[in-house]
Design an enzyme around this catalytic site. Structure first.
Site, PDB file in Angstrom:
ATOM      1  N   ASN A   1       0.830  -1.202   0.000  1.00 61.44           N
ATOM      2  CA  ASN A   1       0.000   0.000   0.000  1.00 61.44           C
ATOM      3  C   ASN A   1       0.868   1.258   0.000  1.00 61.44           C
ATOM      4  O   ASN A   1       0.595   2.219  -0.727  1.00 61.44           O
ATOM      5  CB  ASN A   1      -0.927   0.001   1.213  1.00 61.44           C
ATOM      6  CG  ASN A   1      -2.026  -1.029   1.111  1.00 61.44           C
ATOM      7  OD1 ASN A   1      -2.355  -1.501   0.025  1.00 61.44           O
ATOM      8  ND2 ASN A   1      -2.609  -1.397   2.241  1.00 61.44           N
TER       9      ASN A   1
ATOM     10  N   TYR B   1       0.632  -9.559  -1.971  1.00 67.46           N
ATOM     11  CA  TYR B   1       1.032  -8.224  -1.508  1.00 67.46           C
ATOM     12  C   TYR B   1       2.550  -8.040  -1.609  1.00 67.46           C
ATOM     13  O   TYR B   1       3.026  -6.963  -1.984  1.00 67.46           O
ATOM     14  CB  TYR B   1       0.565  -7.991  -0.068  1.00 67.46           C
ATOM     15  CG  TYR B   1      -0.868  -7.554   0.044  1.00 67.46           C
ATOM     16  CD1 TYR B   1      -1.218  -6.206   0.026  1.00 67.46           C
ATOM     17  CD2 TYR B   1      -1.892  -8.478   0.181  1.00 67.46           C
ATOM     18  CE1 TYR B   1      -2.535  -5.796   0.132  1.00 67.46           C
ATOM     19  CE2 TYR B   1      -3.216  -8.089   0.285  1.00 67.46           C
ATOM     20  CZ  TYR B   1      -3.536  -6.738   0.266  1.00 67.46           C
ATOM     21  OH  TYR B   1      -4.852  -6.337   0.360  1.00 67.46           O
TER      22      TYR B   1
ATOM     23  N   HIS C   1      -1.340  -7.331   6.500  1.00 65.34           N
ATOM     24  CA  HIS C   1      -2.564  -7.426   7.304  1.00 65.34           C
ATOM     25  C   HIS C   1      -2.273  -8.053   8.659  1.00 65.34           C
ATOM     26  O   HIS C   1      -3.105  -8.767   9.221  1.00 65.34           O
ATOM     27  CB  HIS C   1      -3.668  -8.190   6.565  1.00 65.34           C
ATOM     28  CG  HIS C   1      -4.172  -7.477   5.353  1.00 65.34           C
ATOM     29  ND1 HIS C   1      -5.052  -8.034   4.461  1.00 65.34           N
ATOM     30  CD2 HIS C   1      -3.901  -6.243   4.871  1.00 65.34           C
ATOM     31  CE1 HIS C   1      -5.307  -7.181   3.491  1.00 65.34           C
ATOM     32  NE2 HIS C   1      -4.630  -6.086   3.722  1.00 65.34           N
TER      33      HIS C   1
END
Length: 790
Positions: free
Chosen positions: A216, A275, A266
């Site tokens: 992210n 990810y 996460h």
């Protein structure tokens, strides 16, 4: 669908662009920054970014693969153009993608980015089209006016506003360059500054922005970097580049890379394969973009990122696929399977190879060549983007030879994952612990995957499509290979979404020595049924031995341990043999075999039953759909045949056990022979589990103080000992990750000296027993080795 692939056009010498040619196209590796004639101004960086995301300078017009990729892109653009809404597009710039859905907003901007890419792609029917340019510009105007602007509040999924749309919009602006008016560029820069004002933060103000992490963070920084290049903002550019550094620093808990090679996202999810790959790919492209310029990433700690290629990613790549044990909820996606994420990983590594020295570059290319060459299931050129195709072509023409798989064991205590490679096969484990949840679901994905962390054993032998060939929608998700399970039906999302809950077990851990390995998990089953078990796996070059002990439950339901649940493909029919007897029961009818010695499945390998347990064997045709496991999946029914082998422990067992071995690739004849020389199980109970792997190697897992074979431990420990009269090597780990030291006594060893860099000590008794104490504080479950001498 399985694709048998001819790799002549990939792996033989081609006329693909050379590395030197890529440098002239504007791709300068960091190692050559001093000599490279690189741009120093922002518009040159914009052009380089366009080169990267479109591949426009790398296209070989005579290559049929490029022609096919361009034609595919053109067809997609044609469809997008046909769906354009009449202006002004108040409700959406495409008729099928209303702005009322933030997900459709992302779809709209991704389409515009693709249309812009076609507009600059040599050989495209749309190259330089003034009509297409006007359509894109009009859609950008309407998108900014009616949805993506600095006065709009976020709704729905934050990702759509801060990452999905921002990346696609900035790519489009970069491609169109000066064709976009300064006023519209300023408006989009203001919108991006509104949604992501800080490269280190994510979530809207209404939720209280928090630190962004991992992929992210990289995605947010990419959007800001490209926005800053397009908008001429060097201060924001510098801030975004600086914000990248924390992403690759080692962590000891939570999200990020661990020194042991783990990658977590996460908080509780092993996520190297999705990810992690997104993070690697994003960083790799930014390193390639900025390398050699005034804005190159200069943080010396970037070598940590380079180390992850071989420490974190390569261990989970096998024959071109990314192993499902580290793909999280992506296993439930129709359109994203193991070979897909494998191709993405190869692309990311090849991008990053442009930013390292020649030795690293060539070694990584060797790895990638090996993965491509051994992939007989999925042609990586089929459906590849133009930039990925260019990288693969350039890889094929490069000098390094394809690297073979490296045999041996790797354990990742930061995320409770294990990988072992034998000759032509591999095995991986999906485990859980206080650190690592059973599974992840969310956004309607993988709601039924609760048992994937209950010891699922991913065996890669024989058919490369075992898991990619519609395994997940057709498998019995309560009979996954390797798990011990309470048959109480569990509801969807039984442990909640996003992996928030973890089992409060005693320990999960592993140890490695000279290519062998031992791994254990105290299983606490999902769903609060009261199921518990002590599960262990031991690896040798030819087999995986699995032990289970102290199996019990509070639910009163039947409990079983699954030795195999093998996808036999759409047609099936492979012979299943038990003790030389062909399994002939009708499909769907289980057959019970009392105390067999061995079993075999054609095309996969053999199985040894080591504790005289009864075995239930079932051949069945199973039908399901991807929609059943993912709300965004196709509802079309798919069917596969399965071979299932189960140890039934009955209802409400107390202290049940099992013991078996997997012999990947073994013939029925070899399996029968191996049954006569099976490994000796030294102990299998709630105190310890262990094997004598050969006449000089003992593998032991200790749940409590006790003795396994010739080894005694003072508490929880994972231990491997390989010794002869002159010298021995002891490998130890603390699976609880809390002990300050582990003490192991080796019986009748007669060693007198110790070689250790870890501060280990040796105490020799008159009886010939040797006691070794190894400090483990701060090792976080990693293996420590010491050498013992006479």
């Amino acid at each position: 669908m399985t694709h048998e692939v001819s790799r002549r056009h990939i792996l033989q010498g081609t006329a693909a662009l050379t590395f030197a040619g890529l440098l002239t196209a504007g791709f300068a590796p960091l190692a050559q920054a001093a000599e490279a004639a690189t741009p120093a101004n922002l518009d040159a960086l914009r052009e380089r970014w366009v080169d990267q995301i479109t591949g426009r300078l790398l296209i070989d017009p005579a290559d049929p693969d490029f022609k096919a990729a361009i034609a595919s892109q053109d067809r997609a653009v044609d469809k997008s153009v046909s769906l354009l809404a009449a202006r002004p597009g108040r409700m959406g710039v495409f008729t099928d993608a209303p702005f009322s859905s933030e997900a459709q907003m992302v779809t709209s901007y991704k389409r515009l980015a693709q249309m812009a890419a076609a507009w600059v792609t040599p050989g495209s029917k749309h190259q330089g089209s003034p009509v297409l340019l006007d359509q894109i510009l009009g859609a950008l105007e309407d998108g900014n006016t009616y949805i993506y602007n600095d006065g709009q509040a976020e709704y729905g999924n934050w990702w759509s506003w801060e990452i999905g749309t921002s990346k696609a919009a900035t790519d489009t602006l970069a491609i169109l360059g000066s064709n976009v008016s300064p006023d519209l560029i300023a408006k989009y820069c203001a919108a991006i500054d509104h949604f992501i004002p800080d490269p280190t933060k994510q979530f809207p103000d209404s939720r209280g922005k928090i630190l962004s992490e991992g992929a992210n963070r990289v995605d947010i920084c990419q959007a800001i970097i490209v926005r800053s290049i397009v908008g001429g903002d060097t201060a924001r550019l510098a801030a975004a580049i600086s914000a990248l550094s924390p992403v690759w620093q080692y962590v000891t808990s939570g999200n990020g890379f661990y020194a042991d090679g783990s990658f977590v996202q996460h908080t509780t999810i092993p996520y190297t394969g999705t990810y992690g790959v997104v993070l690697l790919g994003g960083l790799a492209k930014l390193f390639s973009l900025l390398g050699g310029s005034d804005h190159a990433v200069s943080d010396p700690s970037r070598t940590i990122l380079f180390n992850t290629v071989e420490d974190s990613f390569a261990p989970f790549m096998h024959d071109g696929l990314m192993m499902d044990s580290v793909r999280g909820r992506a296993i439930s996606r129709t359109q994203e399977r193991g070979f897909d994420d494998g191709a993405i990983t190869i692309e990311a590594i090849l991008w990053l190879a442009r930013g390292v020295d020649a030795a690293n570059r060539d070694r990584w290319r060797s790895l990638c060549k090996g993965w491509v060459a051994r992939n007989k299931y999925s042609n990586p050129l089929v459906g590849a983007s133009i930039p990925r195709m260019a990288l693969l072509k350039e890889l094929a023409a490069s000098a390094p030879r394809a690297a073979a798989e490296t045999a041996g064991h790797s354990f990742f205590p930061g995320m409770d994952r294990s990988v072992f490679r034998g000759q032509g096969w591999a095995a991986a484990l999906g485990l859980s612990s206080r650190r690592t949840t059973w599974y992840e679901c969310g956004n309607g994905e993988n709601n039924l995957g609760a048992q994937t962390g209950s010891g699922m054993t991913y065996l890669y032998a024989g058919n490369q499509g075992q898991f990619d060939d519609d395994f997940w929608p057709t498998a019995n998700l309560s009979r996954l290979p390797g798990i011990t399970v309470d048959t109480t039906p569990l509801p969807p999302k039984v442990e909640g979404e996003w992996g928030a809950a973890t089992p409060q077990n005693e320990w999960t851990g592993g140890v490695t020595l000279d290519g062998t390995g031992a791994v254990g998990m105290h299983l606490i089953g999902p769903g609060g049924t009261g199921l518990q078990a002590r599960k262990a796996w031991f690896y040798t070059k030819d087999m995986v031995v699995a032990l289970g002990a102290d199996i019990h439950t509070a639910s009163g339901a039947a409990v079983e341990s699954v030795m195999e649940h093998r996808n036999l493909g759409a047609d099936g029919g492979q012979a299943i043999t038990v003790d030389g007897q062909v399994h002939t029961a009708a499909p769907g009818a289980p057959a019970h075999y009392p105390r067999p010695s061995w079993a075999h499945v054609d095309g996969t390998g053999g199985y040894l039953v080591l504790d005289q347990g009864d075995l239930t064997v079932l051949r069945e045709q199973r039908t399901g759909s991807w929609r059943n496991i993912n709300t965004g999946g196709t509802p079309d029914a798919v069917s596969r045949q399965y071979a299932t082998m189960v140890f039934e422990h009955g209802t409400a067992p107390t202290g049940a056990t099992y013991a078996y071995a997997l012999l990947p690739g073994a013939s029925a004849k070899d399996t029968a022979k191996a049954a006569r020389t099976a490994p000796s199980v030294l102990r299998n109970d709630k105190v310890g589990q262990g094997l004598e792997l050969d006449n000089k190697t003992t593998a032991a897992l200790f749940w409590a103080p006790g003795t396994v074979g010739n080894l005694t431990a003072d508490g929880p420990a994972c231990v491997l000992f390989n010794g002869n009269p002159g010298q021995g090597v002891l490998a130890v780990s603390d699976p609880t990750q809390t002990a300050t030291s582990v003490t192991v006594t080796i019986q009748d060893a007669h060693y007198r000296r110790i070689s250790s860099t870890a501060g280990a000590t040796l105490s020799a008794g008159r009886d010939g027993n040797v006691t070794v104490t190894i400090p483990t504080a701060g090792l976080l479950g990693r293996t420590m080795e010491v050498t013992l001498h006479r």
